[in-house]
Scaffold this motif. Structure first.
Motif, short mmCIF file in Angstrom:
data_model
loop_
_atom_site.label_atom_id
_atom_site.label_comp_id
_atom_site.label_asym_id
_atom_site.label_seq_id
_atom_site.Cartn_x
_atom_site.Cartn_y
_atom_site.Cartn_z
N TYR A 15 46.97 36.34 49.55
CA TYR A 15 45.87 36.18 50.51
C TYR A 15 44.54 36.61 49.89
O TYR A 15 43.49 36.01 50.17
CB TYR A 15 46.16 36.98 51.78
N LYS A 16 44.58 37.62 49.04
CA LYS A 16 43.36 38.04 48.34
C LYS A 16 42.86 36.90 47.44
O LYS A 16 41.65 36.61 47.41
CB LYS A 16 43.64 39.28 47.51
N PRO B 177 48.58 40.00 47.65
CA PRO B 177 47.84 39.43 46.51
C PRO B 177 47.53 37.95 46.68
O PRO B 177 46.49 37.47 46.23
CB PRO B 177 48.79 39.66 45.32
N PHE C 158 47.71 42.83 43.54
CA PHE C 158 46.59 43.05 44.45
C PHE C 158 45.47 43.83 43.78
O PHE C 158 44.29 43.52 43.95
CB PHE C 158 47.07 43.80 45.68
N GLY D 130 37.30 40.39 40.27
CA GLY D 130 38.42 41.12 40.84
C GLY D 130 39.63 41.26 39.95
O GLY D 130 40.70 41.68 40.41
#
Length: 558
Positions: free
Chosen positions: A32-33, A30, A93, A466
């Motif tokens: 890195y997202k 999560p 995520f 997102g």
């Protein structure tokens, strides 16, 4: 051979390092997202800075994990941590959920029926692959026994020292980059696993189990209904229905300018929809207690709210007869001192499927519920409304107007069109439930002066940027999670008895940047003609359109 077997296995230092590496590379997906989204909006990003981020996480986690890597406690501690972290990773995520203190409270107050709505094949597979299977590996993993404590402590110290050196070198080289990204995106620290959710959980445990409870405080001891209101109750009592919605966002209301017909049942009922209303929180555990408390969002404290009288208590003290009907897994301690009826969601019939019920179930036996109360009365209906991710379970098939919808819990695997369709169906069904309640009030017009107030607890994200669901820390939350519908319907006799200028109220509803959950406590006291020193006319939405009562209350309070 036996001796070799005893001394074989992985060292604690290696075990801790590999665990930190796994959390860095896999569990923290999560983060890195979120970083990819941040970097995509920047004009330039230093490659060296980007490459050091996983190394920074690895060194930091290795240092922290070393503090808990000791004989006998390492395996059970990290097995539990890994499984919990996999669940946090899944939610972060796929939905953008952040596990701060308020979210932990929300989780702890979630009942089994509500929790089961988050289960899906995808979530189970994620947890198995990222959490349970690695946890089993840890359980089976042989760790070298400590034969020399000094060597063990020295190795641990060296590993932690190297970690600190790595962190220091990275900070020296890219301090400005880390500071800039962190300062401009301060929510990132709430995404890192496991530091944020462990800290939040420990704070919750400390506050709940190791802190002396606040003494209960009674407020509004001077509360009383006006003489005129009490006299009116002898011939034609007031009947107020307060409907507390769940997860309804204002942006998807046709009455607020939404392009879809999500309010087909109430738009012809002379209902007033307030165009710009802000929630107190982004989760039920905060918003519901807050809207009933004599506090504003800026000074709201859940512990204090739980340990003092709220709107319902004060109304009851003033002899306004009270009933709470529950279809959303709990009143969050708001209705602890009044009569409460909970819908049995374990039943299986045309209203319930064994784990959840449609909100029309709240109107069952409503005639008897009303008749059982005395004098001026208020019934609060707590809807399950638009609670996700199983939006499709909130409405019957004959109200599934917007198609194709998303008939599954793992909404991240549906298209955004399907998710929005399902969500809009929930708004439409809530509109139907409200209209049916208003129809019932119209039928009772000869017996009571009737009115209905509907307000949701918080909004919802439907994939914008997102992000899904709700519960984002307030200062980071999008308006989809903080803007809520507020609708008011009043019978002509209610308007006349309460001296309310309905045209004035319609005009007031168009104001922006004015209304929030802060107004509910005072508005409901005001419209029910209850005077008390706790009441503030400037926070009463209705007082601006009924000057006669505002003047009377001010006189009584002085």
């Amino acid at each position: 051979m036996i001796k070799k077997k005893l001394i074989g296995g992985m060292s604690y230092v290696t075990f801790t390092f590999l665990l930190a590496l796994y959390f860095t590379v896999v569990v923290n997906l999560p983060v890195y997202k979120a970083l990819i989204g941040i970097f995509s909006q920047l004009e330039t990003v230093k490659l060296g800075f980007v490459l050091t981020i996983p190394l920074f996480f690895l060194a930091s986690l290795n240092f922290l994990f070393s503090l808990f890597s000791w004989p006998k406690i390492s395996k059970p501690f990290f097995i539990i941590l890994l499984i919990l972290s996999s669940i946090v990773s899944y939610a972060g995520f796929n939905y953008g959920v952040m596990f701060d203190y308020d979210m932990i409270i929300n989780i702890m107050e979630t009942d089994s029926s509500e929790a089961s709505s988050y289960l899906s094949l995808y979530s189970v597979i994620w947890t198995l692959l990222i959490g349970v299977i690695p946890a089993l590996i840890i359980y089976k993993l042989p760790i070298k026994p400590i034969t020399n404590p000094i060597t063990f402590i020295t190795a641990k110290f060296v590993s932690m020292f190297i970690s600190l050196v790595v962190v220091g070198l990275i900070a020296a080289a890219y301090y400005q980059d880390y500071a800039s990204v962190g300062r401009n995106n301060s929510y990132l620290k709430k995404v890192i696993i496991p530091t944020q959710f462990v800290y939040s959980t420990s704070q919750y445990v400390k506050d709940t189990y190791f802190t002396t409870p606040q003494p209960y405080k009674q407020i509004g001891l001077d509360a009383k209904q006006s003489d005129a209101t009490l006299a009116q109750a002898q011939t034609k009592p007031t009947l107020m229905i307060m409907v507390v919605g769940e997860t309804a966002r204002a942006q998807n209301y046709e009455l607020n300018g939404y392009h879809r017909n999500t309010n087909p049942y109430t738009r012809e009922l002379d209902i007033i929809s307030f165009q710009d209303v802000t929630a107190c929180g982004t989760a039920t555990a905060v918003s519901v207690p807050c809207m009933f408390a004599n506090m504003t969002r800026d000074n709201f404290n859940r512990s204090q709210a739980d340990n003092q009288d709220n709107l319902l208590d004060i109304l009851q003290r003033a002899n306004v007869s009270q009933l709470w009907k529950e279809n959303d897994g709990g009143d969050k301690s708001v209705a602890k001192n009044i009569t409460k009826i909970e819908i049995d969601r374990s039943r299986k019939d045309d209203m319930c499927n064994g784990s959840t019920c449609y909100d029309m179930a709240l109107l069952e036996n409503i005639d008897q519920d009303i008749a059982d109360l005395k004098g001026n009365r208020m019934i609060t209906l707590h809807l399950i409304g638009s609670h996700g991710p199983t939006y499709y379970q909130r409405y019957p098939s004959n109200k599934a107007i917007f198609q194709p919808d998303c008939p599954r819990a793992d909404i991240e695997n549906c298209s955004q069109e399907q998710i929005i369709n399902s969500y809009d169906n929930t708004i439409l069904y809530t509109d139907y439930v409200i209209s049916q309640m208003i129809d019932k009030l119209k039928q009772l017009d000869e017996q009571y002066n009737t009115a209905l107030v509907y307000i949701s607890d918080h909004g919802e994200s439907l994939g914008e940027n997102g992000t899904y669901l709700h519960g984002i820390p307030y200062r980071f939350a999008p308006e989809y999670q903080t803007k809520v519908p507020l609708m008011v319907w009043m019978s002509p006799s209610f308007q006349q008895t309460k001296n309310i200028d309905y045209t004035c109220l319609k005009q007031a509803a168009r104001k922006t940047g004015t209304y929030s959950h802060d107004n509910i406590f005072h508005s409901m006291l005001g419209v029910m003609d209850v005077s008390t020193q706790e009441y503030q006319a400037q926070l009463d939405i209705f007082s601006q359109c009924r000057n006669k009562f505002a003047t009377e209350v001010t006189k009584n309070n002085n």
